[in-house]
Design a protein around this motif. Structure first.
Motif, PDB file in Angstrom:
ATOM      1  N   TYR A 197       0.856  -1.182   0.000  1.00  0.00           N
ATOM      2  CA  TYR A 197       0.000   0.000   0.000  1.00  0.00           C
ATOM      3  C   TYR A 197       0.890   1.229   0.000  1.00  0.00           C
ATOM      4  CZ  TYR A 197      -3.357  -3.586   1.150  1.00  0.00           C
ATOM      5  OH  TYR A 197      -4.126  -4.718   1.121  1.00  0.00           O
ATOM      6  N   SER A 198       0.427   2.247  -0.688  1.00  0.00           N
ATOM      7  CA  SER A 198       1.287   3.415  -0.882  1.00  0.00           C
ATOM      8  C   SER A 198       1.437   4.267   0.362  1.00  0.00           C
ATOM      9  CB  SER A 198       0.738   4.277  -2.029  1.00  0.00           C
ATOM     10  OG  SER A 198      -0.590   4.725  -1.714  1.00  0.00           O
ATOM     11  N   SER A 199       0.471   4.198   1.256  1.00  0.00           N
ATOM     12  CA  SER A 199       0.520   5.003   2.481  1.00  0.00           C
ATOM     13  C   SER A 199      -0.350   4.350   3.548  1.00  0.00           C
ATOM     14  CB  SER A 199       0.023   6.427   2.225  1.00  0.00           C
ATOM     15  OG  SER A 199      -1.366   6.422   1.935  1.00  0.00           O
ATOM     16  N   VAL A 200      -0.194   4.843   4.753  1.00  0.00           N
ATOM     17  CA  VAL A 200      -1.016   4.336   5.854  1.00  0.00           C
ATOM     18  C   VAL A 200      -2.493   4.598   5.584  1.00  0.00           C
ATOM     19  CG1 VAL A 200      -1.560   4.701   8.292  1.00  0.00           C
ATOM     20  CG2 VAL A 200       0.833   4.541   7.562  1.00  0.00           C
ATOM     21  N   ASP A 201      -2.785   5.738   4.932  1.00  0.00           N
ATOM     22  CA  ASP A 201      -4.192   6.093   4.664  1.00  0.00           C
ATOM     23  C   ASP A 201      -4.882   5.080   3.757  1.00  0.00           C
ATOM     24  OD1 ASP A 201      -3.779   8.344   6.157  1.00  0.00           O
ATOM     25  OD2 ASP A 201      -3.404   9.648   4.432  1.00  0.00           O
ATOM     26  N   THR A 202      -4.119   4.401   2.920  1.00  0.00           N
ATOM     27  CA  THR A 202      -4.725   3.488   1.947  1.00  0.00           C
ATOM     28  C   THR A 202      -4.848   2.060   2.454  1.00  0.00           C
ATOM     29  OG1 THR A 202      -2.580   3.025   0.919  1.00  0.00           O
ATOM     30  CG2 THR A 202      -3.838   4.890   0.049  1.00  0.00           C
ATOM     31  N   LEU A 203      -4.453   1.802   3.703  1.00  0.00           N
ATOM     32  CA  LEU A 203      -4.580   0.451   4.258  1.00  0.00           C
ATOM     33  C   LEU A 203      -6.048   0.030   4.253  1.00  0.00           C
ATOM     34  CD1 LEU A 203      -2.128   0.660   7.306  1.00  0.00           C
ATOM     35  CD2 LEU A 203      -1.802  -0.689   5.228  1.00  0.00           C
ATOM     36  N   PRO A 204      -6.322  -1.222   3.934  1.00  0.00           N
ATOM     37  CA  PRO A 204      -7.726  -1.666   3.863  1.00  0.00           C
ATOM     38  C   PRO A 204      -8.390  -1.820   5.219  1.00  0.00           C
ATOM     39  CG  PRO A 204      -6.245  -3.510   3.525  1.00  0.00           C
ATOM     40  CD  PRO A 204      -5.383  -2.283   3.561  1.00  0.00           C
ATOM     41  N   MET A 205      -7.603  -1.820   6.297  1.00  0.00           N
ATOM     42  CA  MET A 205      -8.154  -1.962   7.643  1.00  0.00           C
ATOM     43  C   MET A 205      -7.194  -1.314   8.629  1.00  0.00           C
ATOM     44  SD  MET A 205      -7.257  -6.017   8.261  1.00  0.00           S
ATOM     45  CE  MET A 205      -7.883  -6.024   9.924  1.00  0.00           C
ATOM     46  N   ALA A 206      -7.697  -1.021   9.796  1.00  0.00           N
ATOM     47  CA  ALA A 206      -6.844  -0.462  10.848  1.00  0.00           C
ATOM     48  C   ALA A 206      -6.007  -1.589  11.450  1.00  0.00           C
ATOM     49  CB  ALA A 206      -7.689   0.200  11.926  1.00  0.00           C
ATOM     50  N   PRO A 207      -4.691  -1.507  11.363  1.00  0.00           N
ATOM     51  CA  PRO A 207      -3.862  -2.564  11.949  1.00  0.00           C
ATOM     52  C   PRO A 207      -3.842  -2.456  13.465  1.00  0.00           C
ATOM     53  CG  PRO A 207      -2.464  -0.823  11.117  1.00  0.00           C
ATOM     54  CD  PRO A 207      -3.871  -0.446  10.755  1.00  0.00           C
ATOM     55  N   ASP A 208      -3.797  -3.604  14.132  1.00  0.00           N
ATOM     56  CA  ASP A 208      -3.614  -3.567  15.583  1.00  0.00           C
ATOM     57  C   ASP A 208      -2.255  -2.988  15.936  1.00  0.00           C
ATOM     58  OD1 ASP A 208      -6.044  -4.638  16.125  1.00  0.00           O
ATOM     59  OD2 ASP A 208      -5.337  -6.627  16.714  1.00  0.00           O
ATOM     60  N   MET A 209      -1.249  -3.363  15.145  1.00  0.00           N
ATOM     61  CA  MET A 209       0.122  -2.963  15.446  1.00  0.00           C
ATOM     62  C   MET A 209       0.851  -2.659  14.150  1.00  0.00           C
ATOM     63  SD  MET A 209       3.545  -4.152  15.660  1.00  0.00           S
ATOM     64  CE  MET A 209       3.679  -5.901  16.032  1.00  0.00           C
ATOM     65  N   ALA A 210       1.826  -1.757  14.224  1.00  0.00           N
ATOM     66  CA  ALA A 210       2.638  -1.431  13.054  1.00  0.00           C
ATOM     67  C   ALA A 210       4.107  -1.516  13.419  1.00  0.00           C
ATOM     68  CB  ALA A 210       2.308  -0.027  12.542  1.00  0.00           C
ATOM     69  N   VAL A 211       4.907  -1.908  12.440  1.00  0.00           N
ATOM     70  CA  VAL A 211       6.364  -1.846  12.566  1.00  0.00           C
ATOM     71  C   VAL A 211       6.821  -0.681  11.687  1.00  0.00           C
ATOM     72  CG1 VAL A 211       8.534  -3.088  12.389  1.00  0.00           C
ATOM     73  CG2 VAL A 211       6.424  -4.344  12.837  1.00  0.00           C
ATOM     74  N   VAL A 212       7.513   0.289  12.294  1.00  0.00           N
ATOM     75  CA  VAL A 212       7.869   1.525  11.612  1.00  0.00           C
ATOM     76  C   VAL A 212       9.371   1.576  11.387  1.00  0.00           C
ATOM     77  CG1 VAL A 212       7.831   4.046  11.720  1.00  0.00           C
ATOM     78  CG2 VAL A 212       5.885   2.721  12.586  1.00  0.00           C
ATOM     79  N   MET A 213       9.776   1.732  10.109  1.00  0.00           N
ATOM     80  CA  MET A 213      11.195   1.775   9.755  1.00  0.00           C
ATOM     81  C   MET A 213      11.479   2.926   8.805  1.00  0.00           C
ATOM     82  SD  MET A 213      11.400  -2.302   9.160  1.00  0.00           S
ATOM     83  CE  MET A 213       9.777  -2.200   8.414  1.00  0.00           C
ATOM     84  N   THR A 214      10.686   3.973   8.871  1.00  0.00           N
ATOM     85  CA  THR A 214      10.875   5.128   7.995  1.00  0.00           C
ATOM     86  C   THR A 214      12.044   5.968   8.479  1.00  0.00           C
ATOM     87  OG1 THR A 214       9.356   6.463   9.322  1.00  0.00           O
ATOM     88  CG2 THR A 214       8.415   5.181   7.507  1.00  0.00           C
ATOM     89  N   PRO A 215      12.568   6.902   7.652  1.00  0.00           N
ATOM     90  CA  PRO A 215      13.601   7.828   8.130  1.00  0.00           C
ATOM     91  C   PRO A 215      13.116   8.582   9.367  1.00  0.00           C
ATOM     92  CG  PRO A 215      13.416   7.941   5.750  1.00  0.00           C
ATOM     93  CD  PRO A 215      12.284   7.079   6.224  1.00  0.00           C
ATOM     94  N   PRO A 216      14.031   8.984  10.230  1.00  0.00           N
ATOM     95  CA  PRO A 216      13.623   9.557  11.528  1.00  0.00           C
ATOM     96  C   PRO A 216      12.744  10.803  11.414  1.00  0.00           C
ATOM     97  CG  PRO A 216      15.996   9.767  11.166  1.00  0.00           C
ATOM     98  CD  PRO A 216      15.487   8.839  10.126  1.00  0.00           C
ATOM     99  N   HIS A 217      12.975  11.659  10.417  1.00  0.00           N
ATOM    100  CA  HIS A 217      12.180  12.893  10.330  1.00  0.00           C
ATOM    101  C   HIS A 217      10.743  12.621   9.893  1.00  0.00           C
ATOM    102  CE1 HIS A 217      13.616  12.342   6.194  1.00  0.00           C
ATOM    103  NE2 HIS A 217      12.576  13.069   5.809  1.00  0.00           N
ATOM    104  N   ILE A 218      10.476  11.428   9.369  1.00  0.00           N
ATOM    105  CA  ILE A 218       9.122  11.076   8.930  1.00  0.00           C
ATOM    106  C   ILE A 218       8.346  10.340  10.021  1.00  0.00           C
ATOM    107  CG2 ILE A 218       7.832   9.762   7.171  1.00  0.00           C
ATOM    108  CD1 ILE A 218      10.126  10.182   5.271  1.00  0.00           C
ATOM    109  N   VAL A 219       9.039   9.813  11.031  1.00  0.00           N
ATOM    110  CA  VAL A 219       8.397   8.962  12.037  1.00  0.00           C
ATOM    111  C   VAL A 219       7.221   9.652  12.727  1.00  0.00           C
ATOM    112  CG1 VAL A 219       8.737   7.789  14.252  1.00  0.00           C
ATOM    113  CG2 VAL A 219      10.384   7.462  12.406  1.00  0.00           C
ATOM    114  N   PRO A 220       7.339  10.917  13.194  1.00  0.00           N
ATOM    115  CA  PRO A 220       6.181  11.531  13.881  1.00  0.00           C
ATOM    116  C   PRO A 220       4.929  11.554  13.013  1.00  0.00           C
ATOM    117  CG  PRO A 220       8.161  12.803  14.305  1.00  0.00           C
ATOM    118  CD  PRO A 220       8.524  11.808  13.244  1.00  0.00           C
ATOM    119  N   ALA A 221       5.073  11.925  11.738  1.00  0.00           N
ATOM    120  CA  ALA A 221       3.910  11.965  10.855  1.00  0.00           C
ATOM    121  C   ALA A 221       3.362  10.565  10.612  1.00  0.00           C
ATOM    122  CB  ALA A 221       4.288  12.622   9.526  1.00  0.00           C
ATOM    123  N   THR A 222       4.259   9.583  10.537  1.00  0.00           N
ATOM    124  CA  THR A 222       3.823   8.193  10.357  1.00  0.00           C
ATOM    125  C   THR A 222       2.992   7.729  11.544  1.00  0.00           C
ATOM    126  OG1 THR A 222       5.813   7.707   9.051  1.00  0.00           O
ATOM    127  CG2 THR A 222       4.607   5.835   9.971  1.00  0.00           C
TER     128      THR A 222
END
Length: 911
Positions: free
Chosen positions: A60-85
């Motif tokens: 999926y291209s972004s969190v907004d396009t996920l087909p369902m709300a995940p219970d949990m996420a693993v986040v590995m984006t660059p540090p400056h993007i983490v808060p928005a993620t």
């Protein structure tokens, strides 16, 4: 303390992988591969704006396009993007995230905040829980989840491992895998921005699949939460820890001996002991201890019997046992006689029990039957060295069989060698019987069991009452310290410090200030000689080091001259020191008295600590000290003393009588209360404290104050007894009861209280008939953690004989989120109608409201109409029926106005 939403972290039903990648050798690639290969049964949803699929899974291209709300996420984006993620995940309904990304603290905003602060703010808005950042992830084999970039999966098991170091996580898995060690949970905490040791221990401590909790600790952030969580968990299962950084972390200049002596590692050791945590020092030792504690039956004593077919390995085991402070069982004549009947005449006829090298399995079992029945034996170590005559496998099967016959037997094994005994060890492991390769390993594992039971006993032990009650003159002490602060004397002069000690009932030596040598002579004349004269200077910490102390001055003239000489020496050795004059005190002669030190220091993590040891001018060189955390009672004070070398001397020897240990313990308790009452005290020394059979005497004293200190929760790591919650209540018959928090010392009277309850009282309280409560359960009821639970008791002298009785108790246990608290209450039947029950419940409601708890819930038998009536009068609502005969009630504490279910009763604070 919060386990809120941790179930979504540790047992999610769906996972989003933000930053998943198809590029080999990247974290996003390895995490995605591990999740897929682990066999996680729920949806795995990779998020990557540049890829249509990751590892064959639709992306999926972004969190907004996920087909369902995940219970949990693993986040590995660059540090400056983490808060928005994190913000996007929260909006989507995600409840937990593992943030593997590092470097968030290095990204600074214009206002000085960091990307990590932004991340936490975003998560907090949605109640999301965060593991990390800068962690390697999380493995939960029980739900087939490997949400990490560790190089291999964890085997399933019953042991949880929680590490602050990601590198150690990979090393431990690499070490454990070939040894067949499995895990229920494998947690990398990383930077602990949100989920920390306390949260994780709270969750794992109540998890039914976790048999033991292992910790790798570099530093604790929230000491009170850590200790509270560990104390709660270690009552139910072993909690073990490795603490790195055991060497001194850099000596700091200190204004007292205590400040110099109280090293950080000693403080962690003290905190672990108070929390019931067993400390180990190597990975191998850690897992050997787990093997023993997780599979072993409860140890009822510390006396070990060694059963062996080889004298050499048996003697080695005994040597190792004695070297580390173990206790070898001394076999009785009766036991030796029984062994004579089943063993060859050439057996050792002592402990170790050497049954000779040709021993078959039957000889082992015959001897084990005798040893397991011997009252002087608490545990048996079965040892075997391979021979050409006997079969290790046959012996192992016999040992397993006899262990099964003795259900309460405490057993461990040590089959030395390699190839010949490998299968025997495997069979022991399959039968959950601890087995070790060497005598040293086996004995150390046994001593881990001993240490665990000692820690557990301390948690459950009923402390003795103080030999005397004391009420400090706290107002007088406060006045002296306030005057010192206003005068800028943050290191109090000796007379003022002694005045504070005297206000708390600690015997001191009469001391006066003289502004010059002539006045020193005049003071000596008024006091009467012999005297001691000391330099009085805020710049000189250790007076004797600069020649600033002279003893045994027999005349005023000698005193005046000694003061002149001190002035000359100090002018030479410390010319810039400010001199305020001298102190003159009586020369106390206590022949044979021990010189002790009692001190206080303030640790940046655990707050106030108390130190005890051998005192005198060479205290740092001697280095005999032990430290603990306040608050103290007689039992804890005694344990502190016993952890020093000088304790053996204090017990007396040859013609020297024992010192008054009760007086020393009481002094420690008084110092503990002093620093609890006075946050400004950051360092304190009584050195020396003379101690002999006649009591104690504080000869020299020093207190350092810091007026910036506050009464925040982090100053005292273990919440002390909340005396401010005491109040008096006048019952309807005019008798006055003291309503106060329960204390560990109340246990004996609590037995009396329970024994006087009627069968109906007991049925209403325990929902069944209970004949008596065992010590473990009663200790759990009286030794509460005031930081997370509360029980108020009512005490009064109802018979007029001077003996106070327990009349009733109300208790609440609050969840770690401070959302819901469950109450229970019982009052003696002969006091029904006195208004006491309602007063206790109203007091608890006020207390829970003040803590910000949201709901109070309770379960009441439907035929307990009296309880149902007054609960409803206080605003409780019926939720429904839990069972056919049990009504569930709930009170919205924050949105229900206060009501009173009684009239005419009076409460007022206790003096």
């Amino acid at each position: 303390m919060s386990t809120r939403n941790l179930e979504y972290l540790f047992a999610p039903r769906s996972i989003a992988v933000v930053g998943a990648s198809n590029r080999p050798q990247t974290v996003g690639f390895v995490v995605m591969r591990n999740l897929l290969q682990g066999g996680f049964e729920g949806p795995i949803m990779p998020v990557n704006p540049k890829s249509k699929a990751i590892a064959g899974v639709l992306a999926y291209s972004s969190v907004d396009t996920l087909p369902m709300a995940p219970d949990m996420a693993v986040v590995m984006t660059p540090p400056h993007i983490v808060p928005a993620t994190i913000d996007g995940l929260g909006k989507r309904g995600c409840k937990a995230a593992i943030v593997i990304t590092a470097g968030l603290k290095a990204i600074k905003n214009a206002d000085g905040t960091t990307a990590e602060d932004d991340m936490l703010k975003a998560a907090g808005a949605y109640g999301m829980r965060l593991l990390g950042p800068n962690c390697v992830g999380l493995l939960v084999p029980g739900v087939n989840m490997n949400a990490s970039f560790i190089h291999e999966p964890a085997k399933p098991g019953k042991v949880a491992f929680v590490s602050q170091s990601g590198a150690l996580c990979t090393a431990v898995l690499d070490w454990a895998s070939p040894r067949g060690i499995g895990f229920s949970h494998f947690v990398s905490l990383g930077d602990k921005a949100d989920v920390d040791f306390g949260d994780t221990i709270d969750y794992l401590g109540t998890h039914p699949e976790v048999r033991a909790i292992l910790l790798y600790v570099e530093a604790v952030r929230d000491a009170r939460k850590f200790i509270s969580a560990a104390r709660a968990a270690s009552r139910n299962k072993p909690v073990l820890a490795i603490k790195s950084g055991r060497v001194a972390e850099g000596a700091q200049a200190a204004a007292s001996h205590t400040g110099a002596l109280a090293g950080a590692d000693h403080i962690y050791e003290a905190a672990f002991q108070r929390a019931g945590i067993l400390r180990v020092y190597t990975l191998e030792e850690l897992f050997q201890a787990v093997e023993t504690l997780a599979h072993q039956r409860r140890l009822v004593g510390e006396r070990l019997a060694v059963l062996t077919n080889g004298g050499g390995i048996g003697v080695m085991a005994v040597d190792d046992l004695i070297d580390i402070g173990g206790s070898l069982a001394s076999l009785s004549d009766e036991t030796i006689g029984k062994l004579d009947k089943v063993l060859p005449a050439t057996w050792s006829r002592g402990n170790p029990v050497d049954i000779i090298g040709d021993a078959p399995g039957s000889r082992y079992t015959d001897a084990m039957d005798v040893l397991f029945q011997a009252p002087e034996v608490d545990s048996v170590l079965v040892m075997h060295a391979p021979t050409a005559i006997s079969s290790p496998n046959e012996i192992a099967e016999k040992v397993i069989a006899v262990s099964g016959r003795h259900k309460r037997a405490h057993l461990s094994t040590c089959f030395v060698g390699e190839g010949a005994v490998t299968e025997a060890r495997r069979r022991f492991a399959a039968a959950s019987i601890p087995t070790y390769h060497t005598p040293d390993q086996a004995v150390r594992a046994f001593m881990h069991t001993v240490a665990f039971e000692r820690n557990r006993k301390i948690l459950m032990e009923t402390p003795p009452s103080m030999p005397v009650e004391f009420t400090p003159a706290a107002t007088s002490a406060r006045l002296v310290m306030d005057n010192s602060i206003r005068a800028g004397r943050l290191i109090m002069n000796e007379p003022d410090a002694k005045a504070v000690f005297a206000a708390y009932g600690i015997p001191t030596v009469e001391t006066h200030i003289a502004r010059g040598p002539e006045e020193a002579g005049e003071v000596a004349r008024r006091m009467g000689c012999p005297v001691v004269v000391k330099i009085l200077s805020p710049d000189i910490t250790h007076k004797s080091d600069v020649g600033g102390v002279v003893l045994d001055l027999n005349t005023p003239e000698e005193t005046e001259q000694a003061a002149h000489n001190i002035m000359q020496r100090v002018a030479t050795t410390y010319p810039d020191a400010r001199i305020d004059g001298f102190t003159v005190q009586k020369m106390m002669r206590r022949p044979g008295a021990h010189e002790l030190i009692v001190g206080v220091a303030t640790d940046p993590v655990f707050g106030v600590i108390i130190l005890f040891g051998e005192g005198g001018t060479a205290v740092e060189v001697i280095g005999d000290r032990a430290v603990t955390l306040p608050p103290l009672n007689m039992q804890l004070a005694r344990s502190l003393i016993e952890n020093t070398r000088i304790y053996k001397l204090l017990k007396g020897y040859r013609d020297r009588p024992p010192a008054d240990l009760d007086a020393i313990c009481l002094t420690l308790i008084k110092v503990s209360q002093m620093v609890i009452n006075t946050p400004e005290i950051v360092e304190l020394d009584i050195n020396p404290l003379f101690a002999d059979s006649d009591g104690v005497l504080a000869v020299d004293a020093r207190i350092r104050l810091d007026p910036e200190q506050t009464r925040g929760p982090h100053r005292i790591a273990i919440r002390p007894y909340p005396k401010e919650l005491e109040e008096r209540f006048t019952m309807n018959d005019g008798k006055v009861a003291l309503l106060r928090p329960i204390r560990p010392e109340d246990e004996p009277k609590h037995y009396d209280f329970v024994s006087r309850l009627t069968p109906e009282d007991i049925r209403f309280r325990f929902f069944g008939l209970v004949k008596e409560l065992p010590h473990d359960q009663m200790a759990r009821l009286t030794q509460i953690d005031y930081a997370r639970e509360m029980a108020f008791i009512a005490r009064a002298d109802t018979e007029g004989d001077g003996e106070e009785e327990t009349l009733g108790v109300v208790r609440t246990v609050t969840d770690s989120n401070n959302d819901r608290t469950e109450f229970s209450i019982v009052v003696r039947s002969d006091l029904k109608g006195s208004g006491l029950g309602v007063a206790l419940l109203e007091k608890m409601i006020r207390y829970c409201r003040s803590r910000g708890t949201n709901f109070m819930v309770g379960q009441v038998l439907k035929d307990n109409t009296r309880m149902l009536h007054f609960c409803q009068n206080l605003g409780f609502e019926r939720v429904g029926m839990v069972e056919d005969d049990v009504v569930e009630l709930i009170l919205d504490l924050q949105n229900t106005p206060e009501r009173s279910a009684h009239s005419g009763e009076r409460t007022h604070p206790a003096p």
